[in-house]
Design an enzyme around this catalytic site. Sequence first.
Site, PDB file in Angstrom:
ATOM      1  NE  ARG A   7      51.089  -4.651  62.298  1.00  0.00           N
ATOM      2  CZ  ARG A   7      50.625  -5.728  62.913  1.00  0.00           C
ATOM      3  NH1 ARG A   7      50.094  -5.622  64.126  1.00  0.00           N
ATOM      4  NH2 ARG A   7      50.668  -6.919  62.327  1.00  0.00           N
ATOM      5  CE1 TYR A  32      45.746 -13.777  50.056  1.00  0.00           C
ATOM      6  CE2 TYR A  32      45.750 -11.936  51.604  1.00  0.00           C
ATOM      7  CZ  TYR A  32      46.261 -13.154  51.170  1.00  0.00           C
ATOM      8  OH  TYR A  32      47.282 -13.747  51.876  1.00  0.00           O
ATOM      9  NE  ARG A  63      54.560 -11.611  52.913  1.00  0.00           N
ATOM     10  CZ  ARG A  63      55.414 -12.348  53.630  1.00  0.00           C
ATOM     11  NH1 ARG A  63      55.708 -13.565  53.255  1.00  0.00           N
ATOM     12  NH2 ARG A  63      55.944 -11.869  54.721  1.00  0.00           N
ATOM     13  CG  PHE A  82      37.819 -15.599  71.363  1.00  0.00           C
ATOM     14  CD1 PHE A  82      39.135 -16.024  71.240  1.00  0.00           C
ATOM     15  CD2 PHE A  82      36.976 -15.750  70.264  1.00  0.00           C
ATOM     16  CE1 PHE A  82      39.603 -16.580  70.060  1.00  0.00           C
ATOM     17  CE2 PHE A  82      37.430 -16.308  69.079  1.00  0.00           C
ATOM     18  CZ  PHE A  82      38.748 -16.719  68.980  1.00  0.00           C
TER      19      PHE A  82
HETATM   20  C1  D61 Z   1      36.687 -13.134  66.421  1.00  0.00           C
HETATM   21  C2  D61 Z   1      37.897 -13.409  67.031  1.00  0.00           C
HETATM   22  C3  D61 Z   1      39.017 -13.633  66.272  1.00  0.00           C
HETATM   23  C4  D61 Z   1      38.958 -13.566  64.899  1.00  0.00           C
HETATM   24  C5  D61 Z   1      37.729 -13.277  64.290  1.00  0.00           C
HETATM   25  C6  D61 Z   1      36.606 -13.062  65.065  1.00  0.00           C
HETATM   26  C7  D61 Z   1      37.652 -13.235  62.903  1.00  0.00           C
HETATM   27  C8  D61 Z   1      38.762 -13.470  62.146  1.00  0.00           C
HETATM   28  C9  D61 Z   1      39.975 -13.737  62.741  1.00  0.00           C
HETATM   29  C10 D61 Z   1      40.078 -13.799  64.103  1.00  0.00           C
HETATM   30  C11 D61 Z   1      41.146 -14.011  61.874  1.00  0.00           C
HETATM   31  C12 D61 Z   1      42.023 -12.793  61.845  1.00  0.00           C
HETATM   32  C13 D61 Z   1      43.277 -12.976  61.077  1.00  0.00           C
HETATM   33  C14 D61 Z   1      44.140 -11.760  61.370  1.00  0.00           C
HETATM   34  C15 D61 Z   1      45.578 -12.144  61.506  1.00  0.00           C
HETATM   35  N1  D61 Z   1      46.080 -12.520  60.225  1.00  0.00           N
HETATM   36  C16 D61 Z   1      46.780 -13.640  60.019  1.00  0.00           C
HETATM   37  O1  D61 Z   1      47.015 -14.420  60.919  1.00  0.00           O
HETATM   38  C17 D61 Z   1      47.220 -13.867  58.591  1.00  0.00           C
HETATM   39  O2  D61 Z   1      47.007 -15.191  58.189  1.00  0.00           O
HETATM   40  C18 D61 Z   1      45.666 -15.461  57.814  1.00  0.00           C
HETATM   41  C19 D61 Z   1      45.481 -16.950  57.510  1.00  0.00           C
HETATM   42  C20 D61 Z   1      45.575 -17.799  58.766  1.00  0.00           C
HETATM   43  C21 D61 Z   1      44.551 -17.425  59.790  1.00  0.00           C
HETATM   44  C22 D61 Z   1      44.838 -18.134  61.046  1.00  0.00           C
HETATM   45  C23 D61 Z   1      43.994 -17.720  62.222  1.00  0.00           C
HETATM   46  C24 D61 Z   1      44.186 -16.495  62.816  1.00  0.00           C
HETATM   47  C25 D61 Z   1      43.492 -16.163  63.949  1.00  0.00           C
HETATM   48  C26 D61 Z   1      42.606 -17.060  64.513  1.00  0.00           C
HETATM   49  C27 D61 Z   1      42.409 -18.314  63.898  1.00  0.00           C
HETATM   50  C28 D61 Z   1      43.107 -18.622  62.750  1.00  0.00           C
HETATM   51  C29 D61 Z   1      41.553 -19.244  64.507  1.00  0.00           C
HETATM   52  C30 D61 Z   1      40.912 -18.944  65.676  1.00  0.00           C
HETATM   53  C31 D61 Z   1      41.115 -17.717  66.274  1.00  0.00           C
HETATM   54  C32 D61 Z   1      41.924 -16.776  65.705  1.00  0.00           C
HETATM   55  C33 D61 Z   1      48.698 -13.481  58.450  1.00  0.00           C
HETATM   56  O3  D61 Z   1      49.487 -14.335  59.211  1.00  0.00           O
HETATM   57  C34 D61 Z   1      50.563 -13.680  59.823  1.00  0.00           C
HETATM   58  C35 D61 Z   1      51.512 -14.709  60.340  1.00  0.00           C
HETATM   59  O4  D61 Z   1      51.909 -15.578  59.556  1.00  0.00           O
HETATM   60  O5  D61 Z   1      51.859 -14.656  61.522  1.00  0.00           O
HETATM   61  C36 D61 Z   1      49.026 -13.531  56.989  1.00  0.00           C
HETATM   62  O6  D61 Z   1      49.762 -14.407  56.525  1.00  0.00           O
HETATM   63  O7  D61 Z   1      48.512 -12.639  56.301  1.00  0.00           O
HETATM   64 MG    MG Z   2      49.457 -15.748  54.824  1.00  0.00          MG
END
Ligand code: D61
Ligand code: MG
Length: 421
Positions: free
Chosen positions: A229, A182, A239, A299
């Site tokens: 968290r 997941y 959830r 970043f």
């Molecule tokens: C380097 C820098 C940033 C990074 C990385 C490596 C590797 C992975 C990530 C960022 C992604 C980390 C996700 C952690 C936060 N979780 C969420 O936002 C959850 O949703 C996941 C699905 C959508 C992901 C969208 C995303 C997030 C960060 C990004 C990106 C896309 C694109 C570019 C840069 C960063 C979480 O959402 C919470 C919410 O609704 O606010 C959930 O639903 O579990």
């Molecule tokens: Mg989600």
Amino acid sequence: MLNAFVQSITRPSELQALFSYKFAPKTENIRRHRQNLTKDENKKRCYDFLNMTSRSFAAVIQELDDQLRDAVCLFYLVLRGLDTIEDDMTLPLDRKVELLRSFDKVIYQRGWTFNENGPNEKDRELLVKFDVVIDEFLKLNPKFQQVIADIARKMGNGMADYATGEHRENTSVATIADFDLYCHYVAGLVGHGLSDLFSASSLEAPSVAANTTLSNNMGLFLQKTNIIRDYREDLEEGRQFWPREIWGDYADDFADFIKPEHTDKARACLNAMVLNVLDLVPDVLTYMAQLRNQSVFNFCAIPQVMAIATLALVFNNMDVYQRNIKIRKGEAVELILAATSMDNVVSVFRHYVHEISKKNDARDPNFLAVSMAIGKIEQWITTNIPASSTKVQRANSSYLSPILVCIIAVVALILYQSMLS
Ligand code: D61
Ligand code: MG
């Protein structure tokens, strides 16, 4: 902001960080970026969406070099749109699944918008005006479009599998493998896609995209830390992301952990969850060590140092089961200012791992396993980083004595209060 200063009032280094951050001049990158936006209304609306929908990533994305900024911004907005469909518990399941599985096609349909989200869905506005995002997506270099569409297709299908109850028992994620899968879909794939974008821009080497285990674990480290968290908030919203293979050793019902009579089991379970995340740290550091471009490094590093600080905060901390806990703003700003070099990142990780070690309790069933995970991280540091180089050096901040900072803070507070009254 005032509240941030008050929270850090007994910590001079955090006050100093808050001050230098508040009064730091805008970087050249940001100035050029702002200037360009005045000439492009549609692109400006996309960055407005970015600032609206992301507290954690908006600033670091805008600091990226020109070659990557727009691609990463659009990557974020596309996936945030997808996640806004996944997260909405009011959408009929079959409609949700159809949208998730076709989202990689939606982003090529000029004019597509969506107003079926529940009225309380936090980012519903983004989808209501998604045509703005699509227009900008279609202006990207096709090599960037392909990366984004490829990840949207894999993530959407993965989310759909979990929404329909695969890999779950009742409502809980079943095994640790299901938990990893997941987190791979929702965050590991973001790590893959970002690494593909870095390499495609030539700001980083092709090898950064090639090692997908490392980029996957960058995402897992962030997502799993959030999932620990957010226990309470997710529980209240129906959830459950903690895998039964872990929590099932400590309770029969996932909601038991909030009950006072379950304190000891709840504490052990929490620390077992943190242990699962600690195993990812060596890969996170290995990924970071291969980056060469400064804007890409910052970043990537800023979210990771925030995560290790959060992980140290939640470890052995029973507040997780009662309310939303967060690191102080002053602490966060101190981390942002430190996350500019590998040496600094390593010393930040070493600091928080040490905090975890201090909270590790010999009575905990996972005491030994936690000690060993920490040992592996320390081992990584000694074999990869010369011993002398890791004392935190802060970027562009002139030295202010801690006492002076306290005096300035108090004077500023008094002035601020008198202005209000
Ligand atoms: C380097 C820098 C940033 C990074 C990385 C490596 C590797 C992975 C990530 C960022 C992604 C980390 C996700 C952690 C936060 N979780 C969420 O936002 C959850 O949703 C996941 C699905 C959508 C992901 C969208 C995303 C997030 C960060 C990004 C990106 C896309 C694109 C570019 C840069 C960063 C979480 O959402 C919470 C919410 O609704 O606010 C959930 O639903 O579990
Ligand atoms: Mg989600």
